[in-house]
Scaffold this motif. Structure first.
Motif, PDB file in Angstrom:
ATOM      1  N   THR A 174      34.961  -9.089  21.857  1.00  0.00           N
ATOM      2  CA  THR A 174      34.027  -9.660  22.824  1.00  0.00           C
ATOM      3  C   THR A 174      34.597 -10.897  23.517  1.00  0.00           C
ATOM      4  OG1 THR A 174      32.081  -8.681  21.776  1.00  0.00           O
ATOM      5  CG2 THR A 174      31.719 -10.654  23.122  1.00  0.00           C
ATOM      6  N   PRO A 175      35.200 -11.863  22.800  1.00  0.00           N
ATOM      7  CA  PRO A 175      35.827 -12.983  23.506  1.00  0.00           C
ATOM      8  C   PRO A 175      36.935 -12.546  24.470  1.00  0.00           C
ATOM      9  CG  PRO A 175      35.491 -13.563  21.218  1.00  0.00           C
ATOM     10  CD  PRO A 175      35.156 -12.096  21.347  1.00  0.00           C
ATOM     11  N   LEU A 176      37.686 -11.488  24.124  1.00  0.00           N
ATOM     12  CA  LEU A 176      38.695 -10.967  25.042  1.00  0.00           C
ATOM     13  C   LEU A 176      38.042 -10.422  26.311  1.00  0.00           C
ATOM     14  CD1 LEU A 176      41.009  -9.087  22.495  1.00  0.00           C
ATOM     15  CD2 LEU A 176      41.572 -11.178  23.733  1.00  0.00           C
ATOM     16  N   ALA A 177      36.913  -9.746  26.152  1.00  0.00           N
ATOM     17  CA  ALA A 177      36.203  -9.204  27.306  1.00  0.00           C
ATOM     18  C   ALA A 177      35.613 -10.316  28.166  1.00  0.00           C
ATOM     19  CB  ALA A 177      35.096  -8.259  26.831  1.00  0.00           C
ATOM     20  N   VAL A 178      35.093 -11.355  27.524  1.00  0.00           N
ATOM     21  CA  VAL A 178      34.548 -12.502  28.262  1.00  0.00           C
ATOM     22  C   VAL A 178      35.641 -13.148  29.103  1.00  0.00           C
ATOM     23  CG1 VAL A 178      33.593 -14.838  28.004  1.00  0.00           C
ATOM     24  CG2 VAL A 178      32.648 -12.943  26.656  1.00  0.00           C
ATOM     25  N   ALA A 179      36.814 -13.325  28.502  1.00  0.00           N
ATOM     26  CA  ALA A 179      37.938 -13.926  29.236  1.00  0.00           C
ATOM     27  C   ALA A 179      38.373 -13.028  30.394  1.00  0.00           C
ATOM     28  CB  ALA A 179      39.104 -14.175  28.287  1.00  0.00           C
ATOM     29  N   ALA A 180      38.379 -11.721  30.170  1.00  0.00           N
ATOM     30  CA  ALA A 180      38.788 -10.786  31.220  1.00  0.00           C
ATOM     31  C   ALA A 180      37.803 -10.791  32.385  1.00  0.00           C
ATOM     32  CB  ALA A 180      38.911  -9.370  30.651  1.00  0.00           C
ATOM     33  N   ALA A 181      36.561 -11.191  32.111  1.00  0.00           N
ATOM     34  CA  ALA A 181      35.544 -11.276  33.159  1.00  0.00           C
ATOM     35  C   ALA A 181      35.567 -12.641  33.846  1.00  0.00           C
ATOM     36  CB  ALA A 181      34.162 -11.012  32.573  1.00  0.00           C
ATOM     37  N   ASP A 182      36.559 -13.474  33.488  1.00  0.00           N
ATOM     38  CA  ASP A 182      36.681 -14.830  34.041  1.00  0.00           C
ATOM     39  C   ASP A 182      35.451 -15.676  33.743  1.00  0.00           C
ATOM     40  OD1 ASP A 182      39.254 -14.533  35.110  1.00  0.00           O
ATOM     41  OD2 ASP A 182      38.461 -13.553  36.900  1.00  0.00           O
ATOM     42  N   LEU A 183      34.893 -15.482  32.560  1.00  0.00           N
ATOM     43  CA  LEU A 183      33.770 -16.291  32.106  1.00  0.00           C
ATOM     44  C   LEU A 183      34.235 -17.232  31.012  1.00  0.00           C
ATOM     45  CD1 LEU A 183      31.060 -13.472  31.854  1.00  0.00           C
ATOM     46  CD2 LEU A 183      31.347 -15.138  33.709  1.00  0.00           C
ATOM     47  N   ASP A 184      33.504 -18.293  30.803  1.00  0.00           N
ATOM     48  CA  ASP A 184      33.806 -19.262  29.749  1.00  0.00           C
ATOM     49  C   ASP A 184      32.983 -18.892  28.518  1.00  0.00           C
ATOM     50  OD1 ASP A 184      32.998 -21.900  28.230  1.00  0.00           O
ATOM     51  OD2 ASP A 184      34.877 -22.336  29.292  1.00  0.00           O
ATOM     52  N   LEU A 185      33.652 -18.650  27.397  1.00  0.00           N
ATOM     53  CA  LEU A 185      32.962 -18.207  26.191  1.00  0.00           C
ATOM     54  C   LEU A 185      31.924 -19.225  25.739  1.00  0.00           C
ATOM     55  CD1 LEU A 185      32.660 -16.068  23.975  1.00  0.00           C
ATOM     56  CD2 LEU A 185      34.476 -17.241  22.710  1.00  0.00           C
ATOM     57  N   GLY A 186      32.252 -20.502  25.829  1.00  0.00           N
ATOM     58  CA  GLY A 186      31.303 -21.537  25.417  1.00  0.00           C
ATOM     59  C   GLY A 186      30.036 -21.509  26.246  1.00  0.00           C
ATOM     60  N   ILE A 187      30.189 -21.348  27.557  1.00  0.00           N
ATOM     61  CA  ILE A 187      29.031 -21.312  28.445  1.00  0.00           C
ATOM     62  C   ILE A 187      28.200 -20.053  28.187  1.00  0.00           C
ATOM     63  CG2 ILE A 187      28.319 -21.104  30.860  1.00  0.00           C
ATOM     64  CD1 ILE A 187      30.704 -22.907  31.577  1.00  0.00           C
ATOM     65  N   VAL A 188      28.879 -18.916  27.974  1.00  0.00           N
ATOM     66  CA  VAL A 188      28.164 -17.675  27.672  1.00  0.00           C
ATOM     67  C   VAL A 188      27.352 -17.832  26.398  1.00  0.00           C
ATOM     68  CG1 VAL A 188      28.450 -15.262  26.963  1.00  0.00           C
ATOM     69  CG2 VAL A 188      29.752 -16.154  28.903  1.00  0.00           C
ATOM     70  N   CYS A 189      27.968 -18.353  25.355  1.00  0.00           N
ATOM     71  CA  CYS A 189      27.266 -18.523  24.077  1.00  0.00           C
ATOM     72  C   CYS A 189      26.094 -19.499  24.225  1.00  0.00           C
ATOM     73  CB  CYS A 189      28.233 -19.012  22.999  1.00  0.00           C
ATOM     74  SG  CYS A 189      29.432 -17.770  22.484  1.00  0.00           S
TER      75      CYS A 189
END
Length: 200
Positions: A174-189
């Protein structure tokens, strides 16, 4: 086939395992119905390997799930809903060195390569995204889920499972997918936590 440990004991290992092989065939996959990280999951290519695979599985849970082993491309599709409805993140392709994405392949550096987005056709990527969204919606999930699937040699996608508590380590899917979507994992969480607090 779901096989509780009690049934395995009461009916006798030999009789149960013979029935399993006759029913599902070989090769097959043995894994606990609960848990994660590939713990207790073992591919079985020969009937003689099945007893050890069952005992390994029961060390991690009371019920074993036995299913046909499907050879192909391992993929994972994460779905997030930060308030605008569920959205599929880029498909992550998993390339373990020995072909099996077990605990060692997940957590030993250099054994597995990940590709995000997956090296598949746009049509197949779209199909997988739609499957993940359908699974998320049909199961009545919210916030976050991850569908694991295998693309077989004929190009068909087989859903293995849907996780509602996907791993969040540096090498988790999931963190790999978040990064691939150009999103920030911290902000998503943070947005997922804020939505959960609002529901309270």
């Amino acid at each position: 086939m779901a096989l509780p440990h009690e049934t395995f004991r009461e009916l006798g290992a030999a009789a149960v395992l013979e029935r399993v092989v006759k029913s599902i065939g070989l090769p097959l996959m043995v894994k606990p119905v609960n848990g994660g990280s590939g713990l207790g999951a073992t591919p079985v290519f020969d009937a003689g390997e099945l007893p050890a695979a069952m005992m390994s599985c029961f060390a991690y849970g009371g019920t074993a799930l036995l299913e046909r082993f499907i050879s192909g491309i391992d993929v994972a599709v994460s779905v997030i809903d930060a308030g605008d409805g569920p959205q599929a993140l880029p498909v992550v392709e998993i390339e373990p060195a020995d072909g099996v994405y077990d605990y060692t392949a997940r957590y030993t550096a250099g054994i597995t390569r990940w590709h995000a987005p997956a090296r598949l056709s746009p049509e197949k990527l779209q199909q997988l995204a739609e499957m993940a969204l359908q699974a998320h919606t049909t199961l009545g999930l919210r916030d976050l889920s991850r569908m694991d699937a295998i693309i077989d040699t004929d190009g068909r996608a087989h859903v293995l499972e849907v996780s509602v508590s996907p791993g969040m380590t540096e090498t988790s899917l999931t963190p790999l997918a978040v990064a691939a979507a150009d999103l920030d994992l911290g902000i998503v969480c943070r947005s997922l936590v804020e939505r959960a607090i609002e529901r309270r």
